[in-house]
Scaffold this motif. Structure first.
Motif, PDB file in Angstrom:
ATOM      1  N   LYS A 127       0.908  -1.222   0.205  1.00  0.00           N
ATOM      2  CA  LYS A 127       0.112   0.092  -0.300  1.00  0.00           C
ATOM      3  C   LYS A 127       0.797   1.205   0.293  1.00  0.00           C
ATOM      4  O   LYS A 127       1.768   1.499   0.638  1.00  0.00           O
ATOM      5  N   ILE A 128       0.490   2.241  -0.782  1.00  0.00           N
ATOM      6  CA  ILE A 128       1.034   3.170  -0.495  1.00  0.00           C
ATOM      7  C   ILE A 128       0.149   5.022  -0.106  1.00  0.00           C
ATOM      8  O   ILE A 128      -1.128   4.601  -0.489  1.00  0.00           O
ATOM      9  N   THR A 129       0.771   5.299   0.996  1.00  0.00           N
ATOM     10  CA  THR A 129      -0.136   6.417   1.560  1.00  0.00           C
ATOM     11  C   THR A 129       0.303   7.485   1.206  1.00  0.00           C
ATOM     12  O   THR A 129       1.747   7.889   1.261  1.00  0.00           O
ATOM     13  N   ALA A 130      -0.193   8.192   0.560  1.00  0.00           N
ATOM     14  CA  ALA A 130      -0.085   9.808   0.233  1.00  0.00           C
ATOM     15  C   ALA A 130      -0.670  10.471   0.553  1.00  0.00           C
ATOM     16  O   ALA A 130      -2.109  10.632   1.092  1.00  0.00           O
ATOM     17  N   ALA A 131      -0.774  11.997   0.138  1.00  0.00           N
ATOM     18  CA  ALA A 131      -2.145  12.878   0.632  1.00  0.00           C
ATOM     19  C   ALA A 131      -3.293  12.905  -0.346  1.00  0.00           C
ATOM     20  O   ALA A 131      -4.212  13.323   0.398  1.00  0.00           O
ATOM     21  N   LYS A 132      -3.128  11.929  -0.858  1.00  0.00           N
ATOM     22  CA  LYS A 132      -5.223  12.220  -1.694  1.00  0.00           C
ATOM     23  C   LYS A 132      -5.622  10.730  -0.764  1.00  0.00           C
ATOM     24  O   LYS A 132      -6.616  10.186  -1.780  1.00  0.00           O
ATOM     25  N   GLY A 133      -4.512  10.008  -0.163  1.00  0.00           N
ATOM     26  CA  GLY A 133      -5.377   8.434   0.393  1.00  0.00           C
ATOM     27  C   GLY A 133      -4.523   7.041   0.100  1.00  0.00           C
ATOM     28  O   GLY A 133      -3.462   7.862   0.338  1.00  0.00           O
ATOM     29  N   VAL A 134      -4.764   5.888   0.991  1.00  0.00           N
ATOM     30  CA  VAL A 134      -4.132   4.957   0.546  1.00  0.00           C
ATOM     31  C   VAL A 134      -4.774   4.569  -0.924  1.00  0.00           C
ATOM     32  O   VAL A 134      -5.851   4.252  -0.908  1.00  0.00           O
ATOM     33  N   PHE A 135      -3.295   3.552  -1.613  1.00  0.00           N
ATOM     34  CA  PHE A 135      -3.051   2.950  -2.541  1.00  0.00           C
ATOM     35  C   PHE A 135      -2.513   2.310  -3.062  1.00  0.00           C
ATOM     36  O   PHE A 135      -1.409   2.124  -2.555  1.00  0.00           O
ATOM     37  N   PRO A 136      -3.615   1.146  -2.982  1.00  0.00           N
ATOM     38  CA  PRO A 136      -2.621  -0.780  -2.746  1.00  0.00           C
ATOM     39  C   PRO A 136      -1.996  -0.125  -4.236  1.00  0.00           C
ATOM     40  O   PRO A 136      -2.072  -0.085  -5.481  1.00  0.00           O
ATOM     41  N   PHE A 137      -1.325  -1.335  -4.474  1.00  0.00           N
ATOM     42  CA  PHE A 137      -0.436  -1.601  -5.314  1.00  0.00           C
ATOM     43  C   PHE A 137       0.230  -2.843  -5.309  1.00  0.00           C
ATOM     44  O   PHE A 137       0.878  -3.876  -4.746  1.00  0.00           O
ATOM     45  N   LEU A 159      18.341  -5.431 -25.290  1.00  0.00           N
ATOM     46  CA  LEU A 159      17.751  -4.345 -25.872  1.00  0.00           C
ATOM     47  C   LEU A 159      17.369  -4.838 -27.313  1.00  0.00           C
ATOM     48  O   LEU A 159      18.504  -4.906 -27.876  1.00  0.00           O
ATOM     49  N   LYS A 160      16.326  -4.960 -28.372  1.00  0.00           N
ATOM     50  CA  LYS A 160      16.143  -5.534 -29.267  1.00  0.00           C
ATOM     51  C   LYS A 160      15.290  -4.069 -29.820  1.00  0.00           C
ATOM     52  O   LYS A 160      14.192  -3.856 -29.179  1.00  0.00           O
ATOM     53  N   ILE A 161      15.587  -3.245 -31.082  1.00  0.00           N
ATOM     54  CA  ILE A 161      15.224  -2.200 -31.412  1.00  0.00           C
ATOM     55  C   ILE A 161      13.653  -2.093 -31.947  1.00  0.00           C
ATOM     56  O   ILE A 161      13.445  -3.795 -32.289  1.00  0.00           O
ATOM     57  N   GLY A 162      12.840  -1.424 -31.371  1.00  0.00           N
ATOM     58  CA  GLY A 162      11.575  -1.374 -31.304  1.00  0.00           C
ATOM     59  C   GLY A 162      11.002  -2.233 -30.643  1.00  0.00           C
ATOM     60  O   GLY A 162       9.643  -1.935 -30.364  1.00  0.00           O
ATOM     61  N   GLU A 163      11.866  -2.579 -29.467  1.00  0.00           N
ATOM     62  CA  GLU A 163      11.223  -3.169 -28.108  1.00  0.00           C
ATOM     63  C   GLU A 163      10.550  -2.149 -27.258  1.00  0.00           C
ATOM     64  O   GLU A 163      11.083  -1.436 -26.674  1.00  0.00           O
ATOM     65  N   THR A 164       9.393  -2.093 -26.678  1.00  0.00           N
ATOM     66  CA  THR A 164       8.660  -1.447 -25.970  1.00  0.00           C
ATOM     67  C   THR A 164       8.279  -2.383 -24.331  1.00  0.00           C
ATOM     68  O   THR A 164       7.939  -3.299 -24.630  1.00  0.00           O
ATOM     69  N   PHE A 165       8.452  -1.676 -23.637  1.00  0.00           N
ATOM     70  CA  PHE A 165       8.033  -1.643 -22.502  1.00  0.00           C
ATOM     71  C   PHE A 165       7.964  -1.096 -20.969  1.00  0.00           C
ATOM     72  O   PHE A 165       7.799   0.384 -21.744  1.00  0.00           O
ATOM     73  N   ASP A 166       6.967  -1.212 -19.945  1.00  0.00           N
ATOM     74  CA  ASP A 166       6.336  -0.750 -19.007  1.00  0.00           C
ATOM     75  C   ASP A 166       7.084  -0.705 -17.769  1.00  0.00           C
ATOM     76  O   ASP A 166       7.871  -1.596 -17.794  1.00  0.00           O
ATOM     77  N   LEU A 167       6.617   0.560 -17.109  1.00  0.00           N
ATOM     78  CA  LEU A 167       7.251   0.788 -15.716  1.00  0.00           C
ATOM     79  C   LEU A 167       5.927   1.632 -14.744  1.00  0.00           C
ATOM     80  O   LEU A 167       5.200   2.467 -15.671  1.00  0.00           O
ATOM     81  N   LYS A 168       5.782   1.204 -13.919  1.00  0.00           N
ATOM     82  CA  LYS A 168       4.898   1.984 -13.087  1.00  0.00           C
ATOM     83  C   LYS A 168       5.288   2.662 -12.135  1.00  0.00           C
ATOM     84  O   LYS A 168       6.528   2.157 -11.286  1.00  0.00           O
ATOM     85  N   TYR A 169       4.742   3.717 -11.494  1.00  0.00           N
ATOM     86  CA  TYR A 169       5.202   4.602 -10.793  1.00  0.00           C
ATOM     87  C   TYR A 169       3.947   5.134 -10.520  1.00  0.00           C
ATOM     88  O   TYR A 169       3.486   5.325 -11.390  1.00  0.00           O
ATOM     89  N   PHE A 170       4.008   5.745  -8.784  1.00  0.00           N
ATOM     90  CA  PHE A 170       3.300   6.552  -8.443  1.00  0.00           C
ATOM     91  C   PHE A 170       3.884   7.677  -8.574  1.00  0.00           C
ATOM     92  O   PHE A 170       4.131   8.599  -8.926  1.00  0.00           O
ATOM     93  N   LEU A 171       2.420   8.917  -8.830  1.00  0.00           N
ATOM     94  CA  LEU A 171       2.175   9.820  -8.684  1.00  0.00           C
ATOM     95  C   LEU A 171       1.432  10.617  -8.710  1.00  0.00           C
ATOM     96  O   LEU A 171      -0.467  10.168  -9.033  1.00  0.00           O
ATOM     97  N   ASP A 172       0.951  11.357  -7.422  1.00  0.00           N
ATOM     98  CA  ASP A 172      -0.532  12.441  -7.202  1.00  0.00           C
ATOM     99  C   ASP A 172      -1.279  11.700  -6.489  1.00  0.00           C
ATOM    100  O   ASP A 172      -1.673  11.834  -5.748  1.00  0.00           O
ATOM    101  N   ASP A 173      -2.289  11.321  -7.660  1.00  0.00           N
ATOM    102  CA  ASP A 173      -2.681   9.686  -7.034  1.00  0.00           C
ATOM    103  C   ASP A 173      -2.988   8.677  -7.753  1.00  0.00           C
ATOM    104  O   ASP A 173      -4.390   8.503  -7.411  1.00  0.00           O
TER     105      ASP A 173
END
Length: 259
Positions: A127-137, A159-173
């Motif tokens: 869980k992430i606790t921030a000003a706007k509440g508590v957020f599960p992850f 890594l191969k050219i053209g390869e797409t990948f994702d990253l999770k981050y917490f921001l604000d809300d």
């Protein structure tokens, strides 16, 4: 003008999110206490802002574990400082071994606008606790500073050219996902010399700031340090670039091709 400053901040955020194709349990830090990176943000030919990132020692512990204290300061410069003064500070505490975040705080002063937030990452309860509440992850989730320093330690050689990948981050809300595409290798000239770089293209959302066909590109040094050398994004009017101006107390020597 406020939107412009937020874009500049996002450039710094994106710069740390480029090597996380698959999250691993642990990486080896490629930085050390004392490291300092300085950047200038340019709107066209004009220097609009400056940013400083540094790794500081701290006696503060989390769950009994020592931590790195990472600080990023950003401020407007020149005429932009008169038109729309910005003084922003972002801080994160990350585990010295896992590099996962424990606590993140931001203090933003943008003209008459002020904003503060304190974000706690509880990895036991997911869980992430921030000003706007508590957020599960689930899985590995970062603030933008911890994402940057974690990412630098991950092997990008497969890594191969053209390869797409994702990253999770917490921001604000909430927890968000950033998609990044690997473009390839490229040589890039800078104030510090010419470097071999890895080039990336993070996804951006068109709107009031970006054109429908706007592209954001990042160049990361292809060496042991893996630091952002430059970023460039096109806006509806003009463009913004971020350029490294100095690097001090790196863990590994900076190795320009030429200077």
């Amino acid at each position: 003008m406020k939107k412009f400053i937020l874009v500049a901040v996002l450039l710094s955020a994106f710069s740390g999110n480029t090597f996380c194709q698959e999250m691993v349990d642990m990486v080896t830090p490629v930085f050390k206490v004392g490291e300092q990176l300085n950047y200038k943000l340019k709107y066209g030919f004009f220097t609009a802002a400056e940013a400083n990132l540094r790794v500081e020692a701290t006696d503060r512990k989390f769950d009994g574990q020592p931590a790195f204290h990472i600080v990023a300061d950003g401020k407007t410069a020149g005429a932009f400082d008169v038109l729309y003064k910005v003084r922003n500070r972002y801080e994160t505490y990350i585990d010295e071994k896992t590099l996962m975040p424990y606590f993140y705080t931001e203090n933003r002063h943008e003209s008459s606008y002020k904003h503060t937030d304190n974000v706690t990452f509880n990895h036991d309860s997911d869980k992430i606790t921030a000003a706007k509440g508590v957020f599960p992850f689930k899985g590995k989730v970062f603030d933008f500073l911890s994402a940057y320093y974690f990412s630098r330690g991950i092997d990008a050689s497969k890594l191969k050219i053209g390869e797409t990948f994702d990253l999770k981050y917490f921001l604000d809300d909430g927890v968000h996902t950033l998609s990044i595409t690997y473009v390839g290798k490229e040589r890039l000239k800078s104030d510090l010399g010419e470097f071999n770089c890895l080039k990336f293209n993070p996804t951006i959302i068109p709107g009031r700031v970006f054109r429908k066909d706007s592209k954001l590109y990042l160049w990361i040094t292809d060496d042991e340090n893996r630091i952002p050398l430059k970023a460039h994004v096109e806006l509806i009017v003009g463009s913004i670039s971020m350029e490294l101006t100095s690097a001090k107390d790196l863990k590994y020597p900076l190795k320009p091709i030429s200077k």
